[in-house]
Design a protein around this motif. Sequence first.
Motif, PDB file in Angstrom:
ATOM      1  N   ASN A   1       0.855  -1.122   0.048  1.00 35.75           N
ATOM      2  CA  ASN A   1       0.050   0.074   0.202  1.00 35.75           C
ATOM      3  C   ASN A   1       0.592   1.442  -0.228  1.00 35.75           C
ATOM      4  OD1 ASN A   1       0.994   0.577   2.539  1.00 35.75           O
ATOM      5  ND2 ASN A   1      -0.454  -1.100   3.214  1.00 35.75           N
ATOM      6  N   GLY A   2       1.703   1.029   0.197  1.00 32.57           N
ATOM      7  CA  GLY A   2       3.181   2.070  -0.003  1.00 32.57           C
ATOM      8  C   GLY A   2       3.142   2.811   1.255  1.00 32.57           C
ATOM      9  N   MET A   3       2.697   3.021   2.780  1.00 33.59           N
ATOM     10  CA  MET A   3       2.607   3.174   3.788  1.00 33.59           C
ATOM     11  C   MET A   3       3.457   2.734   4.683  1.00 33.59           C
ATOM     12  SD  MET A   3       0.596   6.197   4.606  1.00 33.59           S
ATOM     13  CE  MET A   3      -0.552   5.974   5.377  1.00 33.59           C
TER      14      MET A   3
ATOM     15  N   LEU B   1       5.583   2.521   8.068  1.00 31.63           N
ATOM     16  CA  LEU B   1       5.549   4.281   8.692  1.00 31.63           C
ATOM     17  C   LEU B   1       4.066   4.918   9.162  1.00 31.63           C
ATOM     18  CD1 LEU B   1       6.475   5.999   5.196  1.00 31.63           C
ATOM     19  CD2 LEU B   1       7.628   6.006   7.295  1.00 31.63           C
TER      20      LEU B   1
ATOM     21  N   ALA C   1       3.298   6.974  12.075  1.00 35.61           N
ATOM     22  CA  ALA C   1       1.910   8.236  12.162  1.00 35.61           C
ATOM     23  C   ALA C   1       1.265   7.906  13.527  1.00 35.61           C
ATOM     24  CB  ALA C   1       1.668   8.253  10.915  1.00 35.61           C
TER      25      ALA C   1
ATOM     26  N   SER D   1       2.894   8.414  16.954  1.00 34.20           N
ATOM     27  CA  SER D   1       2.863  10.356  17.262  1.00 34.20           C
ATOM     28  C   SER D   1       1.647  10.668  17.032  1.00 34.20           C
ATOM     29  CB  SER D   1       4.161  10.586  16.051  1.00 34.20           C
ATOM     30  OG  SER D   1       2.723  10.705  14.465  1.00 34.20           O
ATOM     31  N   VAL D   2       0.373  10.691  16.540  1.00 32.89           N
ATOM     32  CA  VAL D   2      -0.925  11.662  17.238  1.00 32.89           C
ATOM     33  C   VAL D   2      -1.457  11.133  18.387  1.00 32.89           C
ATOM     34  CG1 VAL D   2      -3.575  11.814  15.907  1.00 32.89           C
ATOM     35  CG2 VAL D   2      -1.330  11.842  14.899  1.00 32.89           C
TER      36      VAL D   2
ATOM     37  N   TYR E   1      -1.951  13.044  21.209  1.00 43.73           N
ATOM     38  CA  TYR E   1      -2.823  14.666  21.316  1.00 43.73           C
ATOM     39  C   TYR E   1      -4.230  13.989  22.530  1.00 43.73           C
ATOM     40  CZ  TYR E   1      -1.473  16.992  18.016  1.00 43.73           C
ATOM     41  OH  TYR E   1       0.223  17.453  17.461  1.00 43.73           O
TER      42      TYR E   1
ATOM     43  N   GLU F   1      10.553   8.868  20.335  1.00 45.44           N
ATOM     44  CA  GLU F   1      10.477   9.134  19.173  1.00 45.44           C
ATOM     45  C   GLU F   1      11.658   8.877  18.376  1.00 45.44           C
ATOM     46  OE1 GLU F   1       6.754  11.352  17.861  1.00 45.44           O
ATOM     47  OE2 GLU F   1       5.642   9.665  18.641  1.00 45.44           O
TER      48      GLU F   1
ATOM     49  N   TYR G   1       9.903  -1.720   3.903  1.00 42.13           N
ATOM     50  CA  TYR G   1       9.176  -1.647   4.536  1.00 42.13           C
ATOM     51  C   TYR G   1       8.126  -2.125   5.432  1.00 42.13           C
ATOM     52  CZ  TYR G   1       7.053   2.188   1.811  1.00 42.13           C
ATOM     53  OH  TYR G   1       6.804   2.837   0.407  1.00 42.13           O
TER      54      TYR G   1
ATOM     55  N   PHE H   1      -4.049  17.375   9.311  1.00 36.31           N
ATOM     56  CA  PHE H   1      -4.872  15.606   8.297  1.00 36.31           C
ATOM     57  C   PHE H   1      -5.369  15.889   7.283  1.00 36.31           C
ATOM     58  CE2 PHE H   1      -4.578  14.098  13.159  1.00 36.31           C
ATOM     59  CZ  PHE H   1      -3.727  12.845  13.116  1.00 36.31           C
TER      60      PHE H   1
ATOM     61  N   LEU I   1      -2.443  11.537   0.176  1.00 37.55           N
ATOM     62  CA  LEU I   1      -3.251   9.966   0.335  1.00 37.55           C
ATOM     63  C   LEU I   1      -4.134   9.958  -1.310  1.00 37.55           C
ATOM     64  CD1 LEU I   1      -4.277   8.100   3.097  1.00 37.55           C
ATOM     65  CD2 LEU I   1      -2.285   7.499   1.803  1.00 37.55           C
TER      66      LEU I   1
ATOM     67  N   PRO J   1       1.286   7.880  -0.612  1.00 40.72           N
ATOM     68  CA  PRO J   1       0.774   7.720   0.811  1.00 40.72           C
ATOM     69  C   PRO J   1       1.726   7.896   1.601  1.00 40.72           C
ATOM     70  CG  PRO J   1       1.434   5.761  -0.333  1.00 40.72           C
ATOM     71  CD  PRO J   1       1.413   6.948  -1.096  1.00 40.72           C
ATOM     72  N   VAL J   2       3.888   7.918   1.458  1.00 44.63           N
ATOM     73  CA  VAL J   2       4.394   8.027   1.874  1.00 44.63           C
ATOM     74  C   VAL J   2       4.540   9.790   2.414  1.00 44.63           C
ATOM     75  CG1 VAL J   2       7.003   8.388   1.867  1.00 44.63           C
ATOM     76  CG2 VAL J   2       5.713   6.828   0.333  1.00 44.63           C
TER      77      VAL J   2
ATOM     78  N   ALA K   1       1.688  11.258   2.679  1.00 41.73           N
ATOM     79  CA  ALA K   1       0.610  11.193   3.770  1.00 41.73           C
ATOM     80  C   ALA K   1       1.385  10.939   5.231  1.00 41.73           C
ATOM     81  CB  ALA K   1      -0.391  10.485   3.695  1.00 41.73           C
ATOM     82  N   ALA K   2       2.151   9.733   5.314  1.00 41.76           N
ATOM     83  CA  ALA K   2       2.341   9.312   6.799  1.00 41.76           C
ATOM     84  C   ALA K   2       3.736  10.234   7.187  1.00 41.76           C
ATOM     85  CB  ALA K   2       2.928   8.103   7.034  1.00 41.76           C
ATOM     86  N   LEU K   3       4.652  11.389   6.452  1.00 43.86           N
ATOM     87  CA  LEU K   3       5.657  11.938   6.703  1.00 43.86           C
ATOM     88  C   LEU K   3       5.274  12.777   7.543  1.00 43.86           C
ATOM     89  CD1 LEU K   3       8.067  11.569   4.388  1.00 43.86           C
ATOM     90  CD2 LEU K   3       8.194  10.543   6.412  1.00 43.86           C
TER      91      LEU K   3
ATOM     92  N   VAL L   1       1.815  13.283   8.720  1.00 42.00           N
ATOM     93  CA  VAL L   1       1.489  12.632  10.116  1.00 42.00           C
ATOM     94  C   VAL L   1       2.381  12.709  10.601  1.00 42.00           C
ATOM     95  CG1 VAL L   1      -0.172  11.411  11.705  1.00 42.00           C
ATOM     96  CG2 VAL L   1      -0.528  11.801   8.832  1.00 42.00           C
ATOM     97  N   ILE L   2       3.611  12.068  10.812  1.00 42.82           N
ATOM     98  CA  ILE L   2       4.591  12.095  11.665  1.00 42.82           C
ATOM     99  C   ILE L   2       5.174  13.440  12.088  1.00 42.82           C
ATOM    100  CG2 ILE L   2       6.690  10.730  12.438  1.00 42.82           C
ATOM    101  CD1 ILE L   2       6.857   8.983  10.283  1.00 42.82           C
TER     102      ILE L   2
ATOM    103  N   TYR M   1       4.705  16.774  10.885  1.00 44.86           N
ATOM    104  CA  TYR M   1       3.300  18.171  11.217  1.00 44.86           C
ATOM    105  C   TYR M   1       2.582  17.955  12.399  1.00 44.86           C
ATOM    106  CZ  TYR M   1       6.043  20.517   7.843  1.00 44.86           C
ATOM    107  OH  TYR M   1       6.369  21.060   6.555  1.00 44.86           O
ATOM    108  N   SER M   2       2.140  16.785  12.958  1.00 45.56           N
ATOM    109  CA  SER M   2       1.093  16.174  13.368  1.00 45.56           C
ATOM    110  C   SER M   2       1.804  15.945  14.384  1.00 45.56           C
ATOM    111  CB  SER M   2      -0.473  15.900  12.915  1.00 45.56           C
ATOM    112  OG  SER M   2      -0.598  15.686  12.287  1.00 45.56           O
ATOM    113  N   GLY M   3       2.170  15.179  14.205  1.00 43.54           N
ATOM    114  CA  GLY M   3       3.112  14.528  15.588  1.00 43.54           C
ATOM    115  C   GLY M   3       4.186  14.921  16.075  1.00 43.54           C
TER     116      GLY M   3
ATOM    117  N   MET N   1       3.228   6.024  -4.650  1.00 43.88           N
ATOM    118  CA  MET N   1       4.625   6.537  -4.737  1.00 43.88           C
ATOM    119  C   MET N   1       5.341   5.860  -3.163  1.00 43.88           C
ATOM    120  SD  MET N   1       6.683   9.182  -4.688  1.00 43.88           S
ATOM    121  CE  MET N   1       8.089  10.620  -4.123  1.00 43.88           C
ATOM    122  N   ASN N   2       6.873   4.693  -3.419  1.00 41.94           N
ATOM    123  CA  ASN N   2       6.696   4.108  -2.032  1.00 41.94           C
ATOM    124  C   ASN N   2       8.428   4.918  -1.879  1.00 41.94           C
ATOM    125  OD1 ASN N   2       8.563   3.464  -3.648  1.00 41.94           O
ATOM    126  ND2 ASN N   2       8.046   1.700  -4.040  1.00 41.94           N
ATOM    127  N   LEU N   3       8.775   4.896  -0.135  1.00 45.52           N
ATOM    128  CA  LEU N   3       9.882   4.925   0.449  1.00 45.52           C
ATOM    129  C   LEU N   3      11.424   4.865  -1.282  1.00 45.52           C
ATOM    130  CD1 LEU N   3      10.366   4.339   3.687  1.00 45.52           C
ATOM    131  CD2 LEU N   3       9.838   6.374   3.015  1.00 45.52           C
TER     132      LEU N   3
END
Lengths: 350, 162
Positions: free
Chosen positions: A132-134, A137, A141, A144-145, A148, A177, A194, B34, B41, B46-47, B49-51, B53-54, B56-58, B123-125
């Motif tokens: 899925n490309g995620m 990670l 992610a 890290s949320v 809150y 983290e 990954y 978010f 996404l 997705p990379v 998107a994950a970054l 969140v990690i 900025y949000s995180g 996209m991937n890493l």
Amino acid sequence: MEFLARLLHLQPQTFWMIAKVIIVFAGPLTLAAILTWVERRGSAMIQDRIGPNRALLFGRWRLLGLPQLAADGIKFFLKEDLVTTDANKLLFWLAPFMAFVPAMMGFAVIPFGRALVSGGQTYHMSLLEPGNGMGMLYPLAIGSVAVYGILTAAWSSNNKWSILGGMRASAQMVSYELAMSLAVVAIFLRTGGYDPHEIINHQAVIWNVVPQFFGFLVFFVCMFAETNRLPFDFAEGESEIVAGFHTEYGSMKFALLQLSEYVHIVTAAALIVTLYFGGWQVPFVAAPSVSLSIAAFVLKLVFFCWVFIWIRWTVPRFRFDQLMFMGWKVMLPLSLGNLMVQAFLMYRRG
Amino acid sequence: MFLIFALITLLGGLSLAFQKNLVVAGLCMVLTFFGVAGLFLLLANPVAAALQVIVYSGAIVVLLLFVIMLLSAHEEEEALKAHPIQRWGSVVAALALAGGAVKVVLASGILRSPRPVGVPPPMNLDALGNALFNNHLAAFEIVGLLLLATMVGAVVLVKRDL
């Protein structure tokens, strides 16, 4: 699989998708509920007490204190729901959900068994399909949320102890983290990918915990910091700041905050198993059957959940400056060094 | 889906600008990030998107909220007298940004050529790493150096007696 799907008049894929959603949500939640019982009975065992044993099922069966779970649930639902007058009402209500939702989302990426091939169709045992490309990670992610929920609960209570707890939690989670992510990056390097499925397949011969022992050490310690468990439970710190971020919380809101902590434990244990202990791989069995692989995963998962509880009742709480010292001056250099060594080995091998 | 994420982003941004309470404004910022992650996404990335969140949000907003809570525990900040020049300056800056964004969108090739068929591969890493360390290595190194300089500067500013 086909038979069950036909029984419900669904396509096998649709059926499996729905089943996966139910498994991924209900599984960690059930395990978390059982963990609250294990925590109390286990702590009693470790401290040579008896533990909860007064709740009886239908006034008759004691079942080692297990009915306490039902009693707790009923009590939480029926308790009066208090909100302090000076609290920020909206955020006070939202905070338990902000803690609970990320906790429940983390498990989605974990493969909990070997892929099942049936009728020319492959059914993957994780909510997010491989590729899925995620990949890994995603849990980073989501993790890290998670802060809150604690931060909002702490601030909206308008209580000095709560804010102290929230400050400590956020400082601690942000500091650990970094070391945690670097430990995971070393795994990425070793695997050459990954995606959790790739990581698990790569551990068929030898589990990552052996070649990546220091990475495992860092990740393991960081997981305690991320889940806010003893010896790092500074967000609560009962003896210092009453109950920290959830001092003002009662009834079901408190239960949600508490449950999300236990779901975090389950997710953390699942991450440790996936990254370092071969996920669903069974030692000395080259190609385990699907049910055996699921059983192996659950066994490892439950063991690490128990380790979390075991350590809580064995190791005393650190001091906050010790925690920061350890995070920045021990864990981070160790993790960085581990990454460098791994990169150097990869370079030597070509 | 695009509308949902765009609305989340816009509403978060708007409430961030108009919210009086600093902590709530910070949480609105998280909401905006978010929304942006969701848009990434949808762009099959997705990379990113994950970054998003990690990082900025995180990390960044957590530190921001940390400082807000540490400085002003609960009382709301008294708004400073707005200088008219600031207001006009902000309007000009916003217009310039909007103009630039519109120009970039209009200049992109996708509007002229017909839409590509099918879904692009996510996209991937690997692709990200190749782009960073092969195609844009110099820029990457320069940014790293800049960040290091910033960090040293921050430490020097905070710790007067080193």
